[in-house]
Write a protein that holds these residues in place. Structure first.
Motif, PDB file in Angstrom:
ATOM      1  N   VAL A  98       0.811  -1.219   0.000  1.00 59.11           N
ATOM      2  CA  VAL A  98       0.000   0.000   0.000  1.00 59.11           C
ATOM      3  C   VAL A  98       0.846   1.270   0.000  1.00 59.11           C
ATOM      4  CG1 VAL A  98      -2.028  -1.111   1.005  1.00 59.11           C
ATOM      5  CG2 VAL A  98      -0.314  -0.095   2.519  1.00 59.11           C
ATOM      6  N   GLU A  99       2.119   1.139   0.345  1.00 55.60           N
ATOM      7  CA  GLU A  99       3.035   2.273   0.281  1.00 55.60           C
ATOM      8  C   GLU A  99       4.409   1.762  -0.117  1.00 55.60           C
ATOM      9  OE1 GLU A  99       2.787   5.342   3.502  1.00 55.60           O
ATOM     10  OE2 GLU A  99       1.513   3.817   4.440  1.00 55.60           O
ATOM     11  N   CYS A 100       5.132   2.576  -0.879  1.00 53.07           N
ATOM     12  CA  CYS A 100       6.495   2.233  -1.281  1.00 53.07           C
ATOM     13  C   CYS A 100       7.292   3.522  -1.403  1.00 53.07           C
ATOM     14  CB  CYS A 100       6.496   1.489  -2.606  1.00 53.07           C
ATOM     15  SG  CYS A 100       8.158   1.148  -3.236  1.00 53.07           S
ATOM     16  N   TYR A 101       8.449   3.528  -0.770  1.00 52.71           N
ATOM     17  CA  TYR A 101       9.317   4.712  -0.799  1.00 52.71           C
ATOM     18  C   TYR A 101      10.720   4.310  -1.241  1.00 52.71           C
ATOM     19  CZ  TYR A 101       5.622   6.616   2.114  1.00 52.71           C
ATOM     20  OH  TYR A 101       4.406   7.025   2.586  1.00 52.71           O
ATOM     21  N   LEU A 102      11.289   5.061  -2.171  1.00 58.84           N
ATOM     22  CA  LEU A 102      12.697   4.947  -2.517  1.00 58.84           C
ATOM     23  C   LEU A 102      13.452   5.694  -1.432  1.00 58.84           C
ATOM     24  CD1 LEU A 102      14.919   4.125  -4.535  1.00 58.84           C
ATOM     25  CD2 LEU A 102      14.469   6.270  -5.746  1.00 58.84           C
ATOM     26  N   MET A 103      14.422   5.034  -0.814  1.00 56.05           N
ATOM     27  CA  MET A 103      15.056   5.563   0.388  1.00 56.05           C
ATOM     28  C   MET A 103      16.530   5.898   0.165  1.00 56.05           C
ATOM     29  SD  MET A 103      12.489   5.280   2.516  1.00 56.05           S
ATOM     30  CE  MET A 103      13.231   5.495   4.126  1.00 56.05           C
ATOM     31  N   THR A 104      17.052   6.698   1.089  1.00 52.01           N
ATOM     32  CA  THR A 104      18.493   6.872   1.198  1.00 52.01           C
ATOM     33  C   THR A 104      18.950   5.931   2.310  1.00 52.01           C
ATOM     34  OG1 THR A 104      18.313   8.619   2.847  1.00 52.01           O
ATOM     35  CG2 THR A 104      18.371   9.306   0.537  1.00 52.01           C
ATOM     36  N   GLY A 105      20.247   5.756   2.428  1.00 52.06           N
ATOM     37  CA  GLY A 105      20.754   4.918   3.515  1.00 52.06           C
ATOM     38  C   GLY A 105      21.056   3.507   3.065  1.00 52.06           C
ATOM     39  N   GLN A 106      20.984   2.573   3.999  1.00 48.43           N
ATOM     40  CA  GLN A 106      21.410   1.203   3.733  1.00 48.43           C
ATOM     41  C   GLN A 106      20.422   0.387   2.908  1.00 48.43           C
ATOM     42  OE1 GLN A 106      23.035  -0.898   6.988  1.00 48.43           O
ATOM     43  NE2 GLN A 106      24.479   0.717   7.478  1.00 48.43           N
ATOM     44  N   ARG A 107      19.159   0.798   2.897  1.00 41.18           N
ATOM     45  CA  ARG A 107      18.142   0.082   2.127  1.00 41.18           C
ATOM     46  C   ARG A 107      17.682   0.954   0.971  1.00 41.18           C
ATOM     47  NH1 ARG A 107      18.467  -5.174   3.591  1.00 41.18           N
ATOM     48  NH2 ARG A 107      19.039  -5.197   5.766  1.00 41.18           N
ATOM     49  N   ASP A 108      17.242   0.313  -0.085  1.00 40.71           N
ATOM     50  CA  ASP A 108      16.810   1.063  -1.266  1.00 40.71           C
ATOM     51  C   ASP A 108      15.335   1.422  -1.226  1.00 40.71           C
ATOM     52  OD1 ASP A 108      19.359   1.047  -2.616  1.00 40.71           O
ATOM     53  OD2 ASP A 108      19.030  -1.097  -2.894  1.00 40.71           O
ATOM     54  N   TYR A 109      14.517   0.525  -0.699  1.00 41.43           N
ATOM     55  CA  TYR A 109      13.077   0.744  -0.646  1.00 41.43           C
ATOM     56  C   TYR A 109      12.534   0.372   0.718  1.00 41.43           C
ATOM     57  CZ  TYR A 109      12.916   1.269  -5.704  1.00 41.43           C
ATOM     58  OH  TYR A 109      13.092   1.718  -6.980  1.00 41.43           O
ATOM     59  N   LEU A 110      11.500   1.091   1.112  1.00 44.87           N
ATOM     60  CA  LEU A 110      10.722   0.732   2.291  1.00 44.87           C
ATOM     61  C   LEU A 110       9.295   0.529   1.823  1.00 44.87           C
ATOM     62  CD1 LEU A 110      10.508   0.309   5.364  1.00 44.87           C
ATOM     63  CD2 LEU A 110       9.993   2.755   5.548  1.00 44.87           C
ATOM     64  N   LEU A 111       8.745  -0.651   2.093  1.00 45.47           N
ATOM     65  CA  LEU A 111       7.386  -0.994   1.690  1.00 45.47           C
ATOM     66  C   LEU A 111       6.511  -1.154   2.918  1.00 45.47           C
ATOM     67  CD1 LEU A 111       8.180  -3.958  -0.755  1.00 45.47           C
ATOM     68  CD2 LEU A 111       8.164  -1.521  -1.267  1.00 45.47           C
ATOM     69  N   ARG A 112       5.271  -0.753   2.803  1.00 45.96           N
ATOM     70  CA  ARG A 112       4.262  -1.106   3.808  1.00 45.96           C
ATOM     71  C   ARG A 112       3.310  -2.070   3.139  1.00 45.96           C
ATOM     72  NH1 ARG A 112      -0.580   1.965   5.266  1.00 45.96           N
ATOM     73  NH2 ARG A 112      -1.683   0.632   6.715  1.00 45.96           N
ATOM     74  N   ILE A 113       3.198  -3.236   3.736  1.00 47.63           N
ATOM     75  CA  ILE A 113       2.411  -4.326   3.183  1.00 47.63           C
ATOM     76  C   ILE A 113       1.318  -4.662   4.188  1.00 47.63           C
ATOM     77  CG2 ILE A 113       2.501  -6.735   2.405  1.00 47.63           C
ATOM     78  CD1 ILE A 113       5.612  -6.142   1.996  1.00 47.63           C
ATOM     79  N   VAL A 114       0.078  -4.809   3.726  1.00 52.56           N
ATOM     80  CA  VAL A 114      -1.017  -5.197   4.619  1.00 52.56           C
ATOM     81  C   VAL A 114      -1.520  -6.577   4.228  1.00 52.56           C
ATOM     82  CG1 VAL A 114      -1.704  -2.841   5.195  1.00 52.56           C
ATOM     83  CG2 VAL A 114      -2.784  -3.976   3.284  1.00 52.56           C
ATOM     84  N   VAL A 115      -1.716  -7.408   5.250  1.00 55.11           N
ATOM     85  CA  VAL A 115      -2.181  -8.781   5.047  1.00 55.11           C
ATOM     86  C   VAL A 115      -3.091  -9.184   6.190  1.00 55.11           C
ATOM     87  CG1 VAL A 115      -0.204  -9.571   3.662  1.00 55.11           C
ATOM     88  CG2 VAL A 115      -0.088  -9.662   6.160  1.00 55.11           C
TER      89      VAL A 115
END
Length: 156
Positions: A98-115
């Motif tokens: 439901v959300e996806c962000y291209l990030m700085t730092g050690q990870r490239d993406y942060l996702l919010r997933i709902v299940v």
């Protein structure tokens, strides 16, 4: 609206619509201190300028059987533009994200997933994220509770 310069009335309109987009134009005009016609004209200008993107219903994820929010940090093997584009295109197909962000730092993406539950997340992880070409690592964190959630931007 060129350059999206917002005055105090525009900001009051946005704040009121973020609180209740279902309000009548008469009520909105009363809230912001205008008559209905100029208020409606301002709302149309905000829509035309793209300041107001769309109107949506905010759904309670617990009440629709999706109580689990998982935050997945994704690191890609390479951060080239074509790899980033391929990842973004792939994840846009999955409604669980439901959300996806291209990030700085050690990870490239942060996702919010709902299940609905942990087995559903495990299945989603195995059939989708782990099969994406170019993914180097996935780190999942589970939200224990939601302390604050707001769609409203602090426009005032």
């Amino acid at each position: 609206m060129a350059g999206t310069k917002l005055d105090a009335i525009d900001r009051r309109i946005l704040a009121a619509l973020q609180e209740d987009a279902h309000t009548t134009m008469e009520r909105l005009a009363e809230i912001v201190g205008l008559s209905p016609s100029p208020c409606a004209r301002r709302v149309r200008q905000l829509e035309a300028a793209g300041v107001i993107k769309r109107y949506v219903a905010v759904v309670d994820q617990d009440k629709v059987g999706l109580p689990i929010s998982v935050f997945a940090s994704i690191r890609l093997e390479r951060q080239r533009e074509d790899e980033l584009d391929r990842f973004a295109k792939a994840i846009s197909r999955w409604p669980e994200i439901v959300e996806c962000y291209l990030m700085t730092g050690q990870r490239d993406y942060l996702l919010r997933i709902v299940v609905k539950d942990l087995p559903a997340y495990e299945a989603f992880l195995k059939r989708t994220l782990t099969r994406l070409e170019g993914v180097a690592s996935i780190e999942s964190s589970f939200a224990l509770s939601q302390v604050k959630h707001s769609q409203a931007l602090p426009v005032e």
